[in-house]
Design a protein around this motif. Structure first.
Motif, PDB file in Angstrom:
ATOM      1  N   PHE A   1     -79.899  48.666 -82.436  1.00  0.00           N
ATOM      2  CA  PHE A   1     -79.093  47.460 -82.571  1.00  0.00           C
ATOM      3  C   PHE A   1     -77.970  47.415 -81.540  1.00  0.00           C
ATOM      4  CE2 PHE A   1     -80.904  48.048 -86.789  1.00  0.00           C
ATOM      5  CZ  PHE A   1     -81.305  46.761 -87.111  1.00  0.00           C
ATOM      6  N   SER A   2     -77.711  46.209 -81.031  1.00  0.00           N
ATOM      7  CA  SER A   2     -76.553  45.993 -80.162  1.00  0.00           C
ATOM      8  C   SER A   2     -76.027  44.577 -80.377  1.00  0.00           C
ATOM      9  CB  SER A   2     -76.913  46.240 -78.691  1.00  0.00           C
ATOM     10  OG  SER A   2     -77.949  45.371 -78.272  1.00  0.00           O
ATOM     11  N   ASP A   3     -75.153  44.127 -79.479  1.00  0.00           N
ATOM     12  CA  ASP A   3     -74.377  42.915 -79.750  1.00  0.00           C
ATOM     13  C   ASP A   3     -75.019  41.613 -79.293  1.00  0.00           C
ATOM     14  OD1 ASP A   3     -72.591  44.673 -80.741  1.00  0.00           O
ATOM     15  OD2 ASP A   3     -70.984  44.267 -79.323  1.00  0.00           O
ATOM     16  N   ASP A   4     -75.651  41.617 -78.121  1.00  0.00           N
ATOM     17  CA  ASP A   4     -76.227  40.384 -77.586  1.00  0.00           C
ATOM     18  C   ASP A   4     -77.325  40.740 -76.603  1.00  0.00           C
ATOM     19  OD1 ASP A   4     -74.949  41.151 -75.201  1.00  0.00           O
ATOM     20  OD2 ASP A   4     -73.222  39.860 -75.580  1.00  0.00           O
ATOM     21  N   GLY A   5     -77.945  39.728 -76.008  1.00  0.00           N
ATOM     22  CA  GLY A   5     -79.087  39.976 -75.142  1.00  0.00           C
ATOM     23  C   GLY A   5     -78.771  40.843 -73.945  1.00  0.00           C
ATOM     24  N   SER A   6     -77.619  40.631 -73.343  1.00  0.00           N
ATOM     25  CA  SER A   6     -77.244  41.403 -72.159  1.00  0.00           C
ATOM     26  C   SER A   6     -77.057  42.878 -72.494  1.00  0.00           C
ATOM     27  CB  SER A   6     -75.956  40.827 -71.556  1.00  0.00           C
ATOM     28  OG  SER A   6     -75.623  41.471 -70.356  1.00  0.00           O
ATOM     29  N   THR A   7     -76.352  43.167 -73.592  1.00  0.00           N
ATOM     30  CA  THR A   7     -76.163  44.570 -73.965  1.00  0.00           C
ATOM     31  C   THR A   7     -77.474  45.179 -74.452  1.00  0.00           C
ATOM     32  OG1 THR A   7     -75.411  43.872 -76.169  1.00  0.00           O
ATOM     33  CG2 THR A   7     -73.730  44.272 -74.527  1.00  0.00           C
ATOM     34  N   GLY A   8     -78.310  44.359 -75.095  1.00  0.00           N
ATOM     35  CA  GLY A   8     -79.624  44.851 -75.489  1.00  0.00           C
ATOM     36  C   GLY A   8     -80.457  45.261 -74.283  1.00  0.00           C
ATOM     37  N   MET A   9     -80.322  44.519 -73.187  1.00  0.00           N
ATOM     38  CA  MET A   9     -81.051  44.868 -71.967  1.00  0.00           C
ATOM     39  C   MET A   9     -80.491  46.136 -71.322  1.00  0.00           C
ATOM     40  SD  MET A   9     -83.733  43.266 -71.183  1.00  0.00           S
ATOM     41  CE  MET A   9     -83.842  43.917 -69.517  1.00  0.00           C
ATOM     42  N   GLU A  10     -79.195  46.334 -71.402  1.00  0.00           N
ATOM     43  CA  GLU A  10     -78.633  47.573 -70.850  1.00  0.00           C
ATOM     44  C   GLU A  10     -79.142  48.783 -71.629  1.00  0.00           C
ATOM     45  OE1 GLU A  10     -74.628  47.780 -69.716  1.00  0.00           O
ATOM     46  OE2 GLU A  10     -74.824  46.069 -68.371  1.00  0.00           O
ATOM     47  N   VAL A  11     -79.274  48.631 -72.936  1.00  0.00           N
ATOM     48  CA  VAL A  11     -79.872  49.683 -73.755  1.00  0.00           C
ATOM     49  C   VAL A  11     -81.299  49.958 -73.286  1.00  0.00           C
ATOM     50  CG1 VAL A  11     -80.686  50.270 -76.065  1.00  0.00           C
ATOM     51  CG2 VAL A  11     -78.441  49.207 -75.771  1.00  0.00           C
ATOM     52  N   ALA A  12     -82.067  48.886 -73.053  1.00  0.00           N
ATOM     53  CA  ALA A  12     -83.453  49.034 -72.620  1.00  0.00           C
ATOM     54  C   ALA A  12     -83.539  49.767 -71.280  1.00  0.00           C
ATOM     55  CB  ALA A  12     -84.110  47.662 -72.517  1.00  0.00           C
ATOM     56  N   LEU A  13     -82.662  49.414 -70.365  1.00  0.00           N
ATOM     57  CA  LEU A  13     -82.666  50.070 -69.058  1.00  0.00           C
ATOM     58  C   LEU A  13     -82.351  51.551 -69.188  1.00  0.00           C
ATOM     59  CD1 LEU A  13     -80.817  47.274 -67.057  1.00  0.00           C
ATOM     60  CD2 LEU A  13     -83.192  47.992 -66.715  1.00  0.00           C
ATOM     61  N   LYS A  14     -81.374  51.882 -70.019  1.00  0.00           N
ATOM     62  CA  LYS A  14     -81.061  53.295 -70.224  1.00  0.00           C
ATOM     63  C   LYS A  14     -82.261  54.034 -70.799  1.00  0.00           C
ATOM     64  CE  LYS A  14     -76.035  53.416 -70.849  1.00  0.00           C
ATOM     65  NZ  LYS A  14     -74.932  53.828 -71.759  1.00  0.00           N
ATOM     66  N   MET A  15     -82.921  53.413 -71.756  1.00  0.00           N
ATOM     67  CA  MET A  15     -84.099  54.045 -72.361  1.00  0.00           C
ATOM     68  C   MET A  15     -85.173  54.312 -71.326  1.00  0.00           C
ATOM     69  SD  MET A  15     -84.641  51.859 -75.870  1.00  0.00           S
ATOM     70  CE  MET A  15     -83.586  52.027 -77.302  1.00  0.00           C
ATOM     71  N   ALA A  16     -85.494  53.268 -70.536  1.00  0.00           N
ATOM     72  CA  ALA A  16     -86.593  53.387 -69.573  1.00  0.00           C
ATOM     73  C   ALA A  16     -86.281  54.398 -68.485  1.00  0.00           C
ATOM     74  CB  ALA A  16     -86.879  52.014 -68.971  1.00  0.00           C
ATOM     75  N   LEU A  17     -85.069  54.348 -67.949  1.00  0.00           N
ATOM     76  CA  LEU A  17     -84.725  55.248 -66.852  1.00  0.00           C
ATOM     77  C   LEU A  17     -84.687  56.702 -67.317  1.00  0.00           C
ATOM     78  CD1 LEU A  17     -81.980  53.151 -65.025  1.00  0.00           C
ATOM     79  CD2 LEU A  17     -84.435  53.238 -64.575  1.00  0.00           C
ATOM     80  N   ARG A  18     -84.172  56.947 -68.511  1.00  0.00           N
ATOM     81  CA  ARG A  18     -84.173  58.320 -69.029  1.00  0.00           C
ATOM     82  C   ARG A  18     -85.602  58.808 -69.251  1.00  0.00           C
ATOM     83  NH1 ARG A  18     -81.099  61.318 -72.680  1.00  0.00           N
ATOM     84  NH2 ARG A  18     -79.289  60.505 -71.568  1.00  0.00           N
ATOM     85  N   ALA A  19     -86.453  57.922 -69.837  1.00  0.00           N
ATOM     86  CA  ALA A  19     -87.837  58.327 -70.086  1.00  0.00           C
ATOM     87  C   ALA A  19     -88.523  58.700 -68.773  1.00  0.00           C
ATOM     88  CB  ALA A  19     -88.591  57.210 -70.786  1.00  0.00           C
ATOM     89  N   TYR A  20     -88.309  57.902 -67.744  1.00  0.00           N
ATOM     90  CA  TYR A  20     -88.916  58.187 -66.442  1.00  0.00           C
ATOM     91  C   TYR A  20     -88.356  59.479 -65.864  1.00  0.00           C
ATOM     92  CZ  TYR A  20     -90.349  57.705 -61.589  1.00  0.00           C
ATOM     93  OH  TYR A  20     -90.899  57.924 -60.344  1.00  0.00           O
ATOM     94  N   ALA A  21     -87.029  59.618 -65.915  1.00  0.00           N
ATOM     95  CA  ALA A  21     -86.405  60.803 -65.326  1.00  0.00           C
ATOM     96  C   ALA A  21     -86.831  62.071 -66.052  1.00  0.00           C
ATOM     97  CB  ALA A  21     -84.885  60.658 -65.362  1.00  0.00           C
ATOM     98  N   SER A  22     -86.978  61.997 -67.371  1.00  0.00           N
ATOM     99  CA  SER A  22     -87.378  63.179 -68.136  1.00  0.00           C
ATOM    100  C   SER A  22     -88.758  63.660 -67.730  1.00  0.00           C
ATOM    101  CB  SER A  22     -87.379  62.846 -69.646  1.00  0.00           C
ATOM    102  OG  SER A  22     -86.090  62.515 -70.082  1.00  0.00           O
ATOM    103  N   ARG A  23     -89.628  62.722 -67.397  1.00  0.00           N
ATOM    104  CA  ARG A  23     -90.984  63.098 -67.032  1.00  0.00           C
ATOM    105  C   ARG A  23     -91.106  63.470 -65.566  1.00  0.00           C
ATOM    106  NH1 ARG A  23     -95.735  59.189 -68.966  1.00  0.00           N
ATOM    107  NH2 ARG A  23     -94.823  59.811 -70.965  1.00  0.00           N
ATOM    108  N   ASN A  24     -90.222  62.999 -64.735  1.00  0.00           N
ATOM    109  CA  ASN A  24     -90.407  63.139 -63.291  1.00  0.00           C
ATOM    110  C   ASN A  24     -89.288  63.889 -62.587  1.00  0.00           C
ATOM    111  OD1 ASN A  24     -92.894  61.372 -62.698  1.00  0.00           O
ATOM    112  ND2 ASN A  24     -91.626  60.098 -64.043  1.00  0.00           N
ATOM    113  N   THR A  25     -88.458  64.599 -63.346  1.00  0.00           N
ATOM    114  CA  THR A  25     -87.400  65.411 -62.754  1.00  0.00           C
ATOM    115  C   THR A  25     -87.645  66.849 -63.125  1.00  0.00           C
ATOM    116  OG1 THR A  25     -85.833  63.587 -62.941  1.00  0.00           O
ATOM    117  CG2 THR A  25     -84.908  65.787 -62.624  1.00  0.00           C
ATOM    118  N   ALA A  26     -87.604  67.718 -62.128  1.00  0.00           N
ATOM    119  CA  ALA A  26     -87.846  69.132 -62.385  1.00  0.00           C
ATOM    120  C   ALA A  26     -86.806  69.660 -63.372  1.00  0.00           C
ATOM    121  CB  ALA A  26     -87.772  69.930 -61.075  1.00  0.00           C
TER     122      ALA A  26
END
Length: 804
Positions: A389-414
Motif C-alpha cells: 500500500f502507498s498514497d497515490d499513483g506516483s508513489t505506487g510507481m516508485e514502489v514498483a521501480l524499487k521492487m523491479a530494480l532490486r529483483a534484477y540486481a539480486s539476480r544479476n549482481t555478484a
C-alpha cells in the motif's frame, strides 16, 4: 442541480421524524415572511392522504392574510395516507410515478419558475415528507433523492421521547451527504425538555437552534381546531413582527447573504493565494476565468457564475449556480460519480472505527480484505502474491521501480559481503509515457514537459506504433524508426476496432514479425551500449494518458514483453520473472476505465508488478496498491533488515481509503454485470456470454458518434475504449504546447438552451468542463453515466467541432 438566486432565498425543510411539527413550523416560517411583506412561496413536492389534510392547504389557510403575497402548491398528490413510495404503488397512476431524475427535475423546474417571477427579495420553503430517510415516490430515501438540488436546510427536531437521538441522527445523515444546515427548529416540551440538550449541542457546531412553544392538542371539531390554530399562529408570528420566528427569518437571510458573498469572493481570494498544478497563472487573466465549484453530484459540478454574470449583465432572476459536466472525470479519478452516498458512508464507517492506525507488522480488516481481493480475485489473479500500500499513483510507481530494480540486481549482481544498491540501472519504456510527478517516477520517463531541473532520465524509450480511427479506417501508425523496417509503410489497416485488439490472432501477422525484429535489434544495441544497464520494462498498457492519450498498438506491447522475457538472463529453475521484470502502470487504465477489469487478459500476458490507484477508491480519496509476484517478493525476503523494502508512507494502508476501495469495487463489479453495460456492449457487437467478452473492446461512447466524429474536417484521428474518448485536432503545429484543442472546444464551457430537460440532475442545461493535452482533446465518463447524458455530451461535442 443546485439553485441559488440573489433575490430568492430558498430553504428545504427536513424533519427528524414524522409527527414532529414540520408542517406547523414551516407554515410559521411562511407566515413570518408574509407578515414582513416579503413575497413567499411554499412547495410541497409530495403529499399523501386526504386533500382536506394536505399541507399546502394548511399553509394557504394559516399563512395568508389580507394583502399578503403567499403562494402554495403541491407537485405530486396521492390519496392514501401512507409513505410516498407506497402511496404511489397503491394509486391508479402507478405507471406515471416519476423516476428520481424526473422528480428532482420537477422540483427544480418549480424553483426556476418561481425565481423567474421574482423581481424583489423573496423567500421559498420546500417541505419534505416524513423523516429525512422517508422514501420518495421511487423508493429512494429523501436525503439521497433531493441531494442533487443541494438546497440549504432547516431541520425540524424531535421533541418526543427519544427525540434527542433522532434529531442528532438526522443531522449526521444530512452532514454525511454534504447538506448545509442553517437552522434547527423544535418544540419545547416541559417534560422531556430535549431542547435544553440540543441547544448547546448544535451551538458548539455553529448551528442556530430555535425552540418554540408547541400548539394545543388537536381538537375533534374542525371549526374549533381552525380557530385555535389561528390563535396559535398569531402568538407564534405576532403582528408586532417581533420574536422567535422573525429572528429565524433574519438568521436565514443572513445565511443566504453570507453564502452568496463567500462564493462571490472566492475567485479573487483564490487568485491571491492558490498555486495551481499544470496551470500557467499568466494565462488566467481575470477572476471570471476561475471555476468556483460549490458542490458536485453524479457527473456534474455545480459552479458559481455570479462573478461571470456581472461581466455579461445577466438578468438578476438567473441562478447563480449552474451544472457543469465533469468532462475529465476530475483527472480520471471518478468511477461512479461525485458524492456517492455509499462511498461517503464507507469512509465514515472506517474513520469512526479506526481513524488511521500504524500498519507495519499489523493488520486491519479493510486493508486485509482489499489486499486479498486484489491479489486473488482482481487484477492480481493468477500471478500476484503480495499487495503493498502507498498514497497515490506516483508513489505506487516508485514502489514498483524499487521492487523491479532490486529483483534484477539480486539476480544479476555478484554476491558481496555487504550489498550496496546499484546506481547504474535503468528502465526500458515507451516515448510519451508518464508515471507521476515525484522525482523517481519522473526519472522513469524521457525528458519532456513534465520533468524538472533534477530530472535524470535513467533508461531508454522506444517510439511506439499507435492505433487510431482515421476517417472511418482503423489503422496502426508506425513511427519512422520502425517504418523503415516495414517496407516503408507508415500505416497499416487492421480492419475493425475488435480486430485491432485481438492480440492473439495478430501474433502471427507480418506486422508482429516487424515488431519482433525491431525490439530484438534494439535490445541488442542497448546491451552493447551497456549504460545504463536495462533492469526493468515499464509500460502503461494500451493507453498512455498524460502523454497525449496515446493508444499504443497492443500487439506491439505484447511482442515487446515476449521478446524481453525471452532475453538473457533466463529465470532460475524455480521459475519467476525472466529477462527483465515487467511493470504494468494501470493507474489510469485499470478497473474498467477502458471497459476491462485489467489489461493482462487482452494482452495475453501478466506483469510481474502492477500499480493501481484512481478508480480504486471511486474518486473519493487517494490510495495506491502495488501488486507483486512471489519471485519479486522473495528478492527482499531474508533475515536481514537491510534486505527489506525500506519504503513507506505515514498513511500506509489508510483504513478509510481501504474501506472506500472495497465499497467501490463491489459497486463497480455490479456495474460490469448491469443491463446498462450489456446494452452498451451490444452497440459494439459484443454479447457478454461469448468467450471473448473478457477481452473484447467496447465503449460507453456510441459507435455512430465515433463514426461522425472521425469524418469531421477539424478532426485528424479518434479513439475510444470504455469511458475514454480522445481525438486529435488537425493542427500543423501540434504537440503539448498547442492551444488548438482548447480553442476549438471553447463553446462547450457555456450551457446551451437546446438541451433536453433530463440532461443534468434538475433538468438545467449544462456547460462542460474539459481539459486538453495540446492538440488532443479527451473526455471521460463515469462507469455509470446515463445514456441520456452521454447522448447530450456527444451532441454538444459534435456541434462545437462542426462550428469551426
Amino acid at each position: 442541480m443546485s439553485s441559488l438566486f440573489k433575490n430568492l432565498r430558498i430553504h428545504q425543510v427536513f424533519g427528524a421524524n414524522t409527527d414532529v411539527g414540520k408542517t406547523i413550523l414551516t407554515t410559521a416560517l411562511v407566515r413570518a415572511s408574509a407578515w414582513k411583506n416579503i413575497p413567499v412561496h411554499y412547495l410541497k413536492p409530495v403529499s399523501t392522504g386526504p386533500i382536506e389534510d394536505a399541507d399546502d392547504r394548511h399553509v394557504n389557510c394559516f399563512a395568508h392574510a389580507q394583502g399578503k403575497d403567499v403562494r402554495a402548491k403541491c407537485l405530486f398528490r396521492f390519496d392514501e395516507p401512507v409513505s410516498p413510495h407506497l402511496a404511489a404503488r397503491l394509486s391508479n397512476r402507478q405507471a406515471d410515478v416519476p423516476t428520481d431524475e424526473a422528480f428532482v427535475t420537477a422540483v427544480a423546474d418549480s424553483i426556476r419558475q418561481t425565481a423567474h417571477q421574482t423581481s424583489r427579495p423573496s423567500h421559498m420553503y420546500i417541505e419534505t415528507a416524513g423523516g429525512i430517510h422517508s422514501p420518495t415516490l421511487s423508493g429512494t430515501t429523501q436525503v439521497d433523492a433531493y441531494r442533487p438540488l443541494f438546497l440549504p436546510t432547516v431541520l425540524v427536531g424531535d421533541a418526543h421521547l427519544g427525540g434527542i437521538s433522532t434529531t442528532i441522527s438526522s443531522y449526521e445523515s444530512l452532514l454525511l451527504r454534504g447538506y448545509i444546515i442553517d437552522l434547527v427548529l423544535l418544540f419545547k416540551d416541559a417534560y422531556y425538555r430535549n431542547f435544553e440538550y440540543l441547544m448547546p449541542y448544535f451551538s458548539e457546531r455553529g448551528i442556530r437552534v430555535l425552540p418554540l412553544d408547541p400548539p394545543h392538542k388537536r381538537l375533534a371539531n374542525p371549526d374549533e381546531e381552525r380557530t385555535e390554530m389561528g390563535k396559535y399562529y398569531s402568538c407564534l408570528v405576532p403582528d408586532s413582527l417581533q420574536g422567535g420566528m422573525f429572528d429565524a427569518l433574519e438568521h436565514l437571510d443572513q445565511c443566504h447573504a453570507k453564502r452568496v458573498a463567500e462564493l462571490d469572493s472566492m475567485p479573487q481570494r483564490t487568485a491571491d493565494t492558490i498555486w495551481w498544478p499544470f496551470v500557467q497563472h499568466g494565462l488566467v487573466k481575470a477572476p471570471s476565468d476561475i471555476n468556483v465549484i460549490d458542490s458536485a453530484t453524479k457527473d456534474f459540478f455545480s459552479i458559481y457564475n455570479g462573478h461571470k454574470a456581472k461581466a455579461t449583465q445577466e438578468a438578476p432572476t438567473a441562478s447563480l449556480l449552474e451544472p457543469q459536466f465533469d468532462g475529465s472525470a476530475s483527472w480520471w479519478t471518478q468511477a461512479i460519480g461525485h458524492a456517492h452516498p455509499s462511498l461517503t458512508l464507507a469512509a465514515a464507517r472506517a474513520a469512526g472505527r479506526y481513524g488511521h492506525v500504524m500498519f507495519p507488522e499489523a493488520t486491519h480488516a479493510p486493508a486485509l480484505r482489499l489486499a486479498e481481493r486484489l491479489v486473488h480475485e482482481g487484477p492480481g489473479k493468477g500471478w500476484a502474491s503480495r499487495a503493498f500500500f502507498s498514497d497515490d499513483g506516483s508513489t505506487g510507481m516508485e514502489v514498483a521501480l524499487k521492487m523491479a530494480l532490486r529483483a534484477y540486481a539480486s539476480r544479476n549482481t555478484a554476491a558481496k559481503p555487504e550489498r550496496k544498491p546499484r546506481k547504474d540501472l535503468g528502465i526500458l519504456g515507451l516515448k510519451g509515457s508518464y508515471h507521476g510527478d515525484t522525482i523517481g517516477a519522473m526519472d522513469a520517463c524521457e525528458e519532456g514537459v513534465y520533468t524538472c531541473e533534477w530530472h535524470d532520465a535513467k533508461g531508454y524509450w522506444l517510439d511506439p506504433p499507435t492505433v487510431s480511427n482515421k476517417k472511418g479506417r482503423v489503422v496502426v501508425s508506425l513511427p519512422q524508426s520502425m517504418a523503415s523496417t516495414a517496407d516503408g509503410m507508415s500505416e497499416v489497416d487492421v480492419g475493425s476496432l475488435q480486430q485491432a485488439y485481438d492480440v492473439q490472432s495478430r501474433l502471427e501477422s507480418p506486422l508482429a514479425d516487424v515488431y519482433r525484429n525491431f525490439v530484438a535489434s534494439t535490445l541488442k544495441k542497448l546491451k552493447e551500449r551497456g549504460t545504463p544497464e536495462i533492469a526493468a520494462l515499464v509500460l502503461e498498457p494500451l493507453v498512455m494518458g498524460a502523454g497525449g492519450m496515446i493508444f499504443v498498438d497492443p500487439l506491439f506491447q505484447r511482442v515487446l514483453i515476449d521478446v524481453v522475457r525471452a532475453s538473457e538472463p533466463h529465470p532460475p529453475a524455480k521459475g519467476g520473472w525472466s529477462g527483465l521484470p515487467v511493470i504494468f502502470d494501470e493507474v489510469f487504465v485499470g478497473f474498467y476505465r477502458l471497459g476491462l477489469r485489467t489489461t493482462g487478459p487482452l494482452l495475453g500476458v501478466n506483469p510481474d508488478i502492477s500499480v493501481h490507484a484512481k478508480i480504486l477508491t471511486g474518486g473519493l480519496l487517494p490510495l495506491a496498491v502495488t501488486l507483486a509476484s512471489d519471485s519479486i517478493f522473495q528478492a527482499f525476503n531474508s533475515d536481514s533488515k537491510l534486505d527489506a523494502l525500506l519504503h513507506g508512507h505515514s498513511y500506509t494502508a489508510y483504513p478509510v481509503g481501504c474501506e472506500v476501495a472495497n465499497e467501490t469495487l463491489s459497486i463497480v463489479e455490479k456495474l460490469a454485470e448491469s443491463d446498462q453495460w450489456d446494452q452498451a456492449r451490444a452497440q459494439w457487437g459484443i454479447d457478454k456470454s461469448e468467450k471473448r467478452a473478457e477481452t473484447a473492446v467496447w465503449s460507453l461512447w456510441t459507435p455512430d458518434f465515433i463514426d461522425k466524429l472521425t469524418r469531421l474536417d477539424a478532426v485528424d484521428e479518434v479513439m475510444t475504449l470504455g469511458t475514454v474518448l480522445a481525438f486529435k485536432i488537425r493542427d500543423n503545429a501540434g504537440g503539448y504546447q498547442s492551444h488548438s484543442a482548447q480553442k476549438v472546444l471553447q463553446s462547450l464551457r457555456l450551457p446551451t438552451k437546446e438541451q433536453t430537460s433530463s440532461s443534468a440532475p434538475g433538468g438545467a442545461p449544462f456547460g462542460m468542463h474539459y481539459r486538453t493535452l495540446g492538440d488532443v482533446a479527451y473526455f471521460m465518463l463515469s462507469l455509470n453515466t446515463s445514456a441520456t447524458v452521454v447522448q447530450t455530451v456527444q451532441s454538444r461535442i459534435l456541434a462545437a467541432l462542426q462550428s469551426n
